[in-house]
Design a protein around this motif. Structure first.
Motif, PDB file in Angstrom:
ATOM      1  N   ALA A 311      -7.727  -0.373  -3.272  1.00 51.13           N
ATOM      2  CA  ALA A 311      -7.712   0.965  -3.855  1.00 51.13           C
ATOM      3  C   ALA A 311      -6.338   1.301  -4.422  1.00 51.13           C
ATOM      4  O   ALA A 311      -6.215   1.915  -5.489  1.00 51.13           O
ATOM      5  CB  ALA A 311      -8.118   1.994  -2.799  1.00 51.13           C
ATOM      6  N   ALA A 312      -5.270   0.889  -3.713  1.00 47.99           N
ATOM      7  CA  ALA A 312      -3.910   1.156  -4.194  1.00 47.99           C
ATOM      8  C   ALA A 312      -3.631   0.415  -5.489  1.00 47.99           C
ATOM      9  O   ALA A 312      -2.950   0.920  -6.383  1.00 47.99           O
ATOM     10  CB  ALA A 312      -2.899   0.759  -3.119  1.00 47.99           C
ATOM     11  N   THR A 313      -4.179  -0.809  -5.606  1.00 47.80           N
ATOM     12  CA  THR A 313      -3.959  -1.609  -6.811  1.00 47.80           C
ATOM     13  C   THR A 313      -4.713  -1.044  -8.011  1.00 47.80           C
ATOM     14  O   THR A 313      -4.180  -0.965  -9.123  1.00 47.80           O
ATOM     15  CB  THR A 313      -4.398  -3.061  -6.561  1.00 47.80           C
ATOM     16  N   LEU A 314      -5.945  -0.634  -7.782  1.00 43.14           N
ATOM     17  CA  LEU A 314      -6.797  -0.192  -8.889  1.00 43.14           C
ATOM     18  C   LEU A 314      -6.564   1.257  -9.297  1.00 43.14           C
ATOM     19  O   LEU A 314      -6.785   1.632 -10.449  1.00 43.14           O
ATOM     20  CB  LEU A 314      -8.275  -0.356  -8.509  1.00 43.14           C
ATOM     21  N   GLY A 315      -6.139   2.083  -8.361  1.00 46.45           N
ATOM     22  CA  GLY A 315      -6.058   3.511  -8.634  1.00 46.45           C
ATOM     23  C   GLY A 315      -7.370   4.190  -8.263  1.00 46.45           C
ATOM     24  O   GLY A 315      -8.416   3.549  -8.162  1.00 46.45           O
ATOM     25  N   ASP A 321     -15.171   3.860  -9.040  1.00 48.66           N
ATOM     26  CA  ASP A 321     -16.231   3.205  -9.815  1.00 48.66           C
ATOM     27  C   ASP A 321     -16.693   1.916  -9.136  1.00 48.66           C
ATOM     28  O   ASP A 321     -17.894   1.634  -9.055  1.00 48.66           O
ATOM     29  CB  ASP A 321     -15.734   2.884 -11.229  1.00 48.66           C
ATOM     30  N   LEU A 322     -15.716   1.139  -8.648  1.00 46.27           N
ATOM     31  CA  LEU A 322     -16.062  -0.111  -7.975  1.00 46.27           C
ATOM     32  C   LEU A 322     -16.821   0.164  -6.674  1.00 46.27           C
ATOM     33  O   LEU A 322     -17.780  -0.538  -6.328  1.00 46.27           O
ATOM     34  CB  LEU A 322     -14.800  -0.926  -7.690  1.00 46.27           C
ATOM     35  N   LEU A 323     -16.397   1.211  -5.954  1.00 43.49           N
ATOM     36  CA  LEU A 323     -17.077   1.570  -4.704  1.00 43.49           C
ATOM     37  C   LEU A 323     -18.512   2.010  -4.980  1.00 43.49           C
ATOM     38  O   LEU A 323     -19.432   1.658  -4.225  1.00 43.49           O
ATOM     39  CB  LEU A 323     -16.290   2.687  -4.003  1.00 43.49           C
ATOM     40  N   ALA A 345     -20.331   4.237   6.633  1.00 42.70           N
ATOM     41  CA  ALA A 345     -19.225   4.463   7.562  1.00 42.70           C
ATOM     42  C   ALA A 345     -17.960   3.882   6.939  1.00 42.70           C
ATOM     43  O   ALA A 345     -17.831   2.662   6.815  1.00 42.70           O
ATOM     44  CB  ALA A 345     -19.508   3.813   8.909  1.00 42.70           C
ATOM     45  N   GLY A 346     -17.032   4.762   6.535  1.00 37.97           N
ATOM     46  CA  GLY A 346     -15.832   4.277   5.876  1.00 37.97           C
ATOM     47  C   GLY A 346     -16.191   3.634   4.548  1.00 37.97           C
ATOM     48  O   GLY A 346     -16.750   4.272   3.664  1.00 37.97           O
ATOM     49  N   ASP A 347     -15.885   2.346   4.433  1.00 36.79           N
ATOM     50  CA  ASP A 347     -16.214   1.606   3.208  1.00 36.79           C
ATOM     51  C   ASP A 347     -17.361   0.647   3.438  1.00 36.79           C
ATOM     52  O   ASP A 347     -17.463  -0.375   2.756  1.00 36.79           O
ATOM     53  CB  ASP A 347     -14.978   0.830   2.727  1.00 36.79           C
ATOM     54  N   GLY A 348     -18.206   0.932   4.389  1.00 40.07           N
ATOM     55  CA  GLY A 348     -19.316   0.030   4.675  1.00 40.07           C
ATOM     56  C   GLY A 348     -20.596   0.775   4.966  1.00 40.07           C
ATOM     57  O   GLY A 348     -20.693   1.991   4.786  1.00 40.07           O
TER      58      GLY A 348
END
Length: 450
Positions: A311-315, A321-323, A345-348
């Motif tokens: 997330a830090a790399t992509l902004g 969008d990727l998520l 839950a979180g990113d899953g």
């Protein structure tokens, strides 16, 4: 309710002349309760819908529940004469089933506009009805000069015409969004709903039944009902407005009226707990403790690897969008393998499966699918009893699944020894990942990589 098992009920048939009426009996409670059909959901698919399964499990904890397919519907006999498609005939079907199981008197539960048959049953056969429970019900569907909250005839037409066509939604008429808005966007529920409707009746039979229901008016019978009656209505129900329920409460002499929050007309959808509490107290005289339902499930828990750094790399915008792409990919895979999404839950994701093999197949497919969009996930799989809490799950099995997922490597499916033992003989290959102590979980756990 604790400690009791809810097993699939055998479908049986009650005969009346040349008609066979399909029915099931659930539970062994001291009071018989027969559920009048409505909406068009046949009995052989009811337990495939989780919320409906839970609703009937609770009912059967304090009643012997009888449910049936009325003539022309589901597994009951098809009929050739329109003269036998009437609310009175559907009431006769209920009597036929009660006679077949040797029930002299039963409580009756009915909902929606199809409740007209239950009102006739209570009015014409008071000796057979011990209690009457009406949920989001009505004695008449259409507008009249002395019934101004009924639907205008032009507004009711789509329910008797386009609603029963396979392309109704594409043509702009979404019945589900009207009768159960809280699940209208739930793809798994919509798939089940479509399947249930297709199994319930042919389009022509469904149209005819809808026309009969739309034209029914049993208000003249209300003053004849002497059975103790519980009328419950959800305050913001759009399909069957709350005024219908208030009318019943005002015109049935022995009725108690209870207004509940919510906008779903389908009785088992939404917060059904307070409704079931009212039913139990009304029929048995007391409210039992509704223990959390425990069911055996295979739990699959996923988590994106390195999400914070990515997330830090992509902004923020590109990561969002990727998520979104990840979420859509996982949901499509869950649908393909008949998994049930519990929550994110979180990113899953947390999902459940009835089949451990299906869960493993889905887990592998998720790893491959998200790799195609440049992501890696770790997946944990465990099988055990989970507590059903509304639309969520809880219990030790969920905690174990989460701990296992946290130990998985990138693009790895890590499973408990429980899962490995259940699928023994399936020709799957597992690699030992050693014995681990899982935080907050008693004992050592042997884990395996799929």
């Amino acid at each position: 309710m604790a400690g009791r098992r809810f097993q699939a009920a055998r479908i049986q048939f009650a005969s009346r002349f040349d008609l066979d009426i399909a029915y099931q009996v659930l539970g062994e409670g001291p009071v018989d309760l027969i559920v009048m059909p409505g909406p068009f959901v046949p009995i052989d698919v009811m337990d495939a819908e989780p919320a409906m399964y839970r609703f009937y499990r609770r009912l059967s904890s304090f009643c012997r529940v009888i449910r049936f397919d009325q003539r022309g519907m589901g597994m009951s006999s098809r009929i050739g004469s329109d003269a036998t498609v009437t609310p009175s005939c559907w009431a006769e079907d209920a009597i036929t089933v009660l006679d077949a199981i040797g029930s002299e008197r039963a409580a009756v539960l009915a909902s929606g506009f199809t409740a007209v048959s239950a009102l006739l049953l209570a009015a014409d056969h008071p000796d057979r009805v011990s209690h009457l429970v009406l949920v989001n019900a009505s004695a008449r569907a259409l507008w009249a000069a002395d019934y101004e909250f009924g639907a205008k005839s032009d507004g009711a037409n789509p329910f008797t015409t386009i609603a029963h066509e396979p392309d109704a939604v594409e043509r702009g008429f979404d019945v589900l969004r009207i009768v159960a808005p809280s699940v209208a966007s739930d793809r798994a529920f919509r798939s089940w709903w479509d399947h249930a409707g297709n199994r319930a009746a042919s389009p022509s039979m469904a149209r005819k039944s809808s026309e009969v229901i739309a034209g029914a008016d049993v208000r003249h019978k209300l003053s004849s009902i002497t059975t103790p009656t519980l009328v419950m209505h959800r305050r913001d129900s759009a399909f069957v407005g709350v005024e219908h329920g208030r009318y019943l409460g005002d015109h049935i002499a022995c009725a108690r009226y209870v207004e509940l929050p919510g906008n779903d007309s389908l009785y088992w959808i939404g917060d059904a707990g307070p409704m079931l509490d009212e039913v139990e107290e009304f029929i048995t005289g007391s409210r039992g403790e509704a223990d959390a339902e425990r069911v055996l499930s295979t739990v699959v828990i996923t988590d994106i690897v390195g999400s914070t750094a990515r997330a830090a790399t992509l902004g923020d915008d590109r990561w969002r969008d990727l998520l979104d792409h990840h979420d859509a990919t996982v949901r499509n895979t869950l649908d393909r393998f008949r998994g049930h999404e519990i929550n994110t839950a979180g990113d899953g994701f947390i999902a459940t499966f009835t089949s451990p093999s299906g869960a493993l197949d889905c887990a592998e497919a998720i790893v491959d699918a998200v790799a195609s969009i440049g992501l890696e996930v770790r997946v944990g799989v465990h099988a055990g009893e989970v507590e059903m809490r509304g639309d969520d799950i809880a219990g030790m099995a969920v905690h174990i699944g989460a701990r296992i997922a946290a130990l998985a490597g990138p693009s790895e499916v890590l499973v408990s020894s429980t899962v490995r033992e259940i699928v023994a003989g399936s020709l799957r290959t597992f690699t030992s990942r050693g014995v681990h102590d899982l935080k907050g979980v008693p004992g050592p756990w042997h884990l395996y990589s799929l």
